[in-house]
Design a protein around this motif. Structure first.
Motif, PDB file in Angstrom:
ATOM      1  N   PHE A 142     -43.955   2.986  -1.963  1.00 47.05           N
ATOM      2  CA  PHE A 142     -45.138   2.471  -2.320  1.00 47.05           C
ATOM      3  C   PHE A 142     -45.577   2.195  -3.855  1.00 47.05           C
ATOM      4  N   ASN A 143     -45.106   3.391  -4.512  1.00 42.02           N
ATOM      5  CA  ASN A 143     -45.239   3.187  -6.138  1.00 42.02           C
ATOM      6  C   ASN A 143     -44.201   2.162  -6.826  1.00 42.02           C
ATOM      7  N   ARG A 144     -42.863   2.417  -6.024  1.00 36.84           N
ATOM      8  CA  ARG A 144     -41.930   1.412  -6.709  1.00 36.84           C
ATOM      9  C   ARG A 144     -42.261  -0.066  -6.386  1.00 36.84           C
ATOM     10  N   LEU A 145     -42.767  -0.322  -5.216  1.00 36.66           N
ATOM     11  CA  LEU A 145     -43.227  -1.890  -5.125  1.00 36.66           C
ATOM     12  C   LEU A 145     -44.367  -2.216  -5.637  1.00 36.66           C
ATOM     13  N   ASN A 146     -45.271  -1.355  -6.025  1.00 41.21           N
ATOM     14  CA  ASN A 146     -46.286  -1.716  -7.112  1.00 41.21           C
ATOM     15  C   ASN A 146     -45.765  -1.872  -8.386  1.00 41.21           C
ATOM     16  N   LEU A 147     -44.699  -1.107  -8.551  1.00 44.40           N
ATOM     17  CA  LEU A 147     -44.135  -1.452 -10.152  1.00 44.40           C
ATOM     18  C   LEU A 147     -43.476  -2.953 -10.011  1.00 44.40           C
ATOM     19  N   ILE A 148     -42.838  -3.267  -9.027  1.00 42.29           N
ATOM     20  CA  ILE A 148     -42.326  -4.482  -9.019  1.00 42.29           C
ATOM     21  C   ILE A 148     -43.455  -5.630  -8.631  1.00 42.29           C
ATOM     22  N   LEU A 149     -44.521  -5.443  -8.260  1.00 44.38           N
ATOM     23  CA  LEU A 149     -45.641  -6.260  -8.178  1.00 44.38           C
ATOM     24  C   LEU A 149     -46.300  -6.397  -9.535  1.00 44.38           C
ATOM     25  N   GLU A 150     -46.314  -5.437 -10.322  1.00 47.74           N
ATOM     26  CA  GLU A 150     -47.075  -5.485 -11.532  1.00 47.74           C
ATOM     27  C   GLU A 150     -46.049  -6.475 -12.460  1.00 47.74           C
ATOM     28  N   VAL A 151     -44.553  -6.236 -12.317  1.00 52.77           N
ATOM     29  CA  VAL A 151     -43.763  -7.083 -13.229  1.00 52.77           C
ATOM     30  C   VAL A 151     -44.057  -8.434 -12.674  1.00 52.77           C
ATOM     31  N   TYR A 152     -44.028  -8.532 -11.441  1.00 53.58           N
ATOM     32  CA  TYR A 152     -44.257  -9.947 -10.722  1.00 53.58           C
ATOM     33  C   TYR A 152     -45.691 -10.731 -11.301  1.00 53.58           C
ATOM     34  N   GLU A 153     -46.719  -9.786 -11.220  1.00 58.71           N
ATOM     35  CA  GLU A 153     -47.977 -10.460 -11.701  1.00 58.71           C
ATOM     36  C   GLU A 153     -47.846 -10.831 -13.119  1.00 58.71           C
ATOM     37  N   GLU A 154     -47.319 -10.254 -14.091  1.00 58.97           N
ATOM     38  CA  GLU A 154     -47.131  -9.940 -15.415  1.00 58.97           C
ATOM     39  C   GLU A 154     -46.260 -11.361 -15.750  1.00 58.97           C
ATOM     40  N   TYR A 155     -45.248 -11.527 -15.107  1.00 64.12           N
ATOM     41  CA  TYR A 155     -44.203 -12.399 -15.176  1.00 64.12           C
ATOM     42  C   TYR A 155     -44.919 -13.863 -14.794  1.00 64.12           C
ATOM     43  N   THR A 156     -45.664 -13.938 -13.689  1.00 64.69           N
ATOM     44  CA  THR A 156     -46.149 -15.375 -13.399  1.00 64.69           C
ATOM     45  C   THR A 156     -47.374 -15.493 -14.479  1.00 64.69           C
ATOM     46  N   LYS A 157     -47.964 -14.614 -14.815  1.00 68.06           N
ATOM     47  CA  LYS A 157     -49.074 -14.675 -15.774  1.00 68.06           C
ATOM     48  C   LYS A 157     -48.571 -15.095 -17.148  1.00 68.06           C
ATOM     49  N   GLN A 158     -47.545 -14.713 -17.505  1.00 69.51           N
ATOM     50  CA  GLN A 158     -47.030 -15.310 -18.792  1.00 69.51           C
ATOM     51  C   GLN A 158     -46.493 -16.646 -18.795  1.00 69.51           C
ATOM     52  N   LEU A 159     -45.720 -16.884 -17.541  1.00 67.00           N
ATOM     53  CA  LEU A 159     -45.228 -18.211 -17.515  1.00 67.00           C
ATOM     54  C   LEU A 159     -46.518 -19.146 -17.507  1.00 67.00           C
ATOM     55  N   LYS A 160     -47.633 -19.051 -16.779  1.00 69.25           N
ATOM     56  CA  LYS A 160     -48.801 -19.796 -16.636  1.00 69.25           C
ATOM     57  C   LYS A 160     -49.369 -19.994 -18.093  1.00 69.25           C
ATOM     58  N   GLU A 161     -49.629 -19.005 -18.776  1.00 70.13           N
ATOM     59  CA  GLU A 161     -49.993 -18.949 -19.997  1.00 70.13           C
ATOM     60  C   GLU A 161     -49.344 -19.728 -21.062  1.00 70.13           C
ATOM     61  N   GLN A 162     -48.131 -19.695 -20.943  1.00 72.36           N
ATOM     62  CA  GLN A 162     -47.047 -20.377 -21.816  1.00 72.36           C
ATOM     63  C   GLN A 162     -46.852 -21.676 -21.492  1.00 72.36           C
ATOM     64  N   LYS A 163     -47.249 -22.179 -20.375  1.00 67.98           N
ATOM     65  CA  LYS A 163     -46.843 -23.428 -19.649  1.00 67.98           C
ATOM     66  C   LYS A 163     -45.375 -23.579 -19.541  1.00 67.98           C
ATOM     67  N   ILE A 164     -44.935 -22.510 -18.882  1.00 65.58           N
ATOM     68  CA  ILE A 164     -43.535 -22.277 -18.608  1.00 65.58           C
ATOM     69  C   ILE A 164     -43.294 -22.437 -17.222  1.00 65.58           C
ATOM     70  N   ILE A 165     -42.205 -23.288 -16.556  1.00 65.72           N
ATOM     71  CA  ILE A 165     -41.949 -23.199 -15.144  1.00 65.72           C
ATOM     72  C   ILE A 165     -40.590 -22.644 -14.919  1.00 65.72           C
ATOM     73  N   ASP A 166     -40.580 -21.638 -14.143  1.00 66.38           N
ATOM     74  CA  ASP A 166     -39.040 -20.969 -13.736  1.00 66.38           C
ATOM     75  C   ASP A 166     -38.403 -21.896 -13.297  1.00 66.38           C
ATOM     76  N   HIS A 167     -37.155 -22.404 -13.664  1.00 66.12           N
ATOM     77  CA  HIS A 167     -36.400 -23.166 -12.974  1.00 66.12           C
ATOM     78  C   HIS A 167     -36.115 -22.949 -11.573  1.00 66.12           C
ATOM     79  N   GLU A 168     -36.150 -21.734 -10.957  1.00 67.23           N
ATOM     80  CA  GLU A 168     -35.944 -21.156  -9.534  1.00 67.23           C
ATOM     81  C   GLU A 168     -37.104 -21.651  -8.773  1.00 67.23           C
ATOM     82  N   ASN A 169     -38.187 -22.051  -9.252  1.00 66.90           N
ATOM     83  CA  ASN A 169     -39.491 -22.096  -8.700  1.00 66.90           C
ATOM     84  C   ASN A 169     -39.767 -23.752  -8.872  1.00 66.90           C
ATOM     85  N   LEU A 170     -38.725 -24.492  -9.364  1.00 73.31           N
ATOM     86  CA  LEU A 170     -39.188 -25.783  -9.646  1.00 73.31           C
ATOM     87  C   LEU A 170     -39.692 -26.698  -8.607  1.00 73.31           C
TER      88      LEU A 170
END
Length: 191
Positions: A129-157
Motif C-alpha cells: 500500500f505504501n509503495r503503491l502510494n509513492l508510485i501514485l504520488e510520482v504519477y500525480e506530480e508527473y502528470t501535474k508538471q506536464l499539464k502545467e508546462q503544456k507538455i505531452i509525453d510522447h507515450e501518451n500522444l
C-alpha cells in the motif's frame, strides 16, 4: 485475386482517392516519397493534429529521455520516504521502468484518480500500500508538471490527441472534412 506491384497499387490509390481529402497511416517510411497522398505514421498524425488544433497553446511533445529525466528528478525526492524504493533510484534503469509503468497506465486509460481508487479498493499489505502510494504520488506530480508546462509525453500522444479532438468538436469537424478517407496500412497496430 489480382497481384499488382507496389507502384501500381499507389497509382490506383491516387486515382481512387482524392489527394486533398485522403491520408494514409503507415509504418512504411518510404511510402511518403512514392505517393502524393498525405502519409503519416500514427505518431506523426497525432503530432500533426495536435499542432493544427485551435488550442491557446502549442503543446511541446517530449522525447522518452526528457520524460525519464523529469521522472528521475521526482522519484529522488518522493522515494526518500521508502528505503527500498530510494535505493532503486540509484540504478540507471529505474526511472525508465517507472516511465514504462506510466506508459501502461496511459494505454489502459488509468489516470491518477483511477489509480488512487484501485489502491484504496484492494486489500494490500501495508508495505505494498505504501509503495503503491509513492508510485501514485510520482504519477500525480508527473502528470501535474506536464499539464502545467503544456507538455505531452510522447507515450501518451494518441490519447492526448483523442482528448483534444473530443473536447473540440469544431477541430474534429475540420479533420473530418479534410480527411474523408483514411487508409491504414495493415502493419499498423491500433490499440
Amino acid at each position: 485475386m489480382k497481384i499488382i506491384s507496389e507502384e501500381n497499387f499507389i497509382k490506383e490509390l491516387e486515382k481512387k482517392y482524392s489527394i486533398h481529402n485522403s491520408l494514409i497511416i503507415s509504418n512504411d517510411k518510404t511510402l511518403k516519397n512514392k505517393t502524393n497522398l498525405k502519409t503519416f505514421t500514427i505518431n506523426e498524425l497525432c503530432e500533426y493534429l495536435i499542432k493544427k488544433s485551435p488550442l491557446l497553446f502549442t503543446p511541446y511533445i517530449t522525447s522518452k529521455h526528457e520524460c525519464i529525466f523529469i521522472i528521475n528528478s521526482l522519484i529522488k525526492d518522493i522515494f526518500k520516504k521508502n528505503n527500498a524504493l530510494f535505493n532503486l533510484t540509484k540504478t540507471p534503469l529505474f526511472s525508465k521502468e517507472i516511465h514504462n509503468i506510466f506508459k501502461t497506465f496511459y494505454n489502459s486509460s488509468i489516470n491518477p484518480e483511477i489509480l488512487k481508487n484501485c489502491i484504496k479498493k484492494n486489500d494490500l499489505s501495508e508495505e505494498d500500500f505504501n509503495r503503491l502510494n509513492l508510485i501514485l504520488e510520482v504519477y500525480e506530480e508527473y502528470t501535474k508538471q506536464l499539464k502545467e508546462q503544456k507538455i505531452i509525453d510522447h507515450e501518451n500522444l494518441c490519447n492526448e490527441t483523442v482528448d483534444i479532438l473530443q473536447k473540440n468538436s469544431r477541430h474534429l469537424e475540420i479533420v473530418k472534412e479534410n480527411c474523408q478517407n483514411i487508409l491504414i496500412d495493415n502493419s499498423i497496430e491500433l490499440t
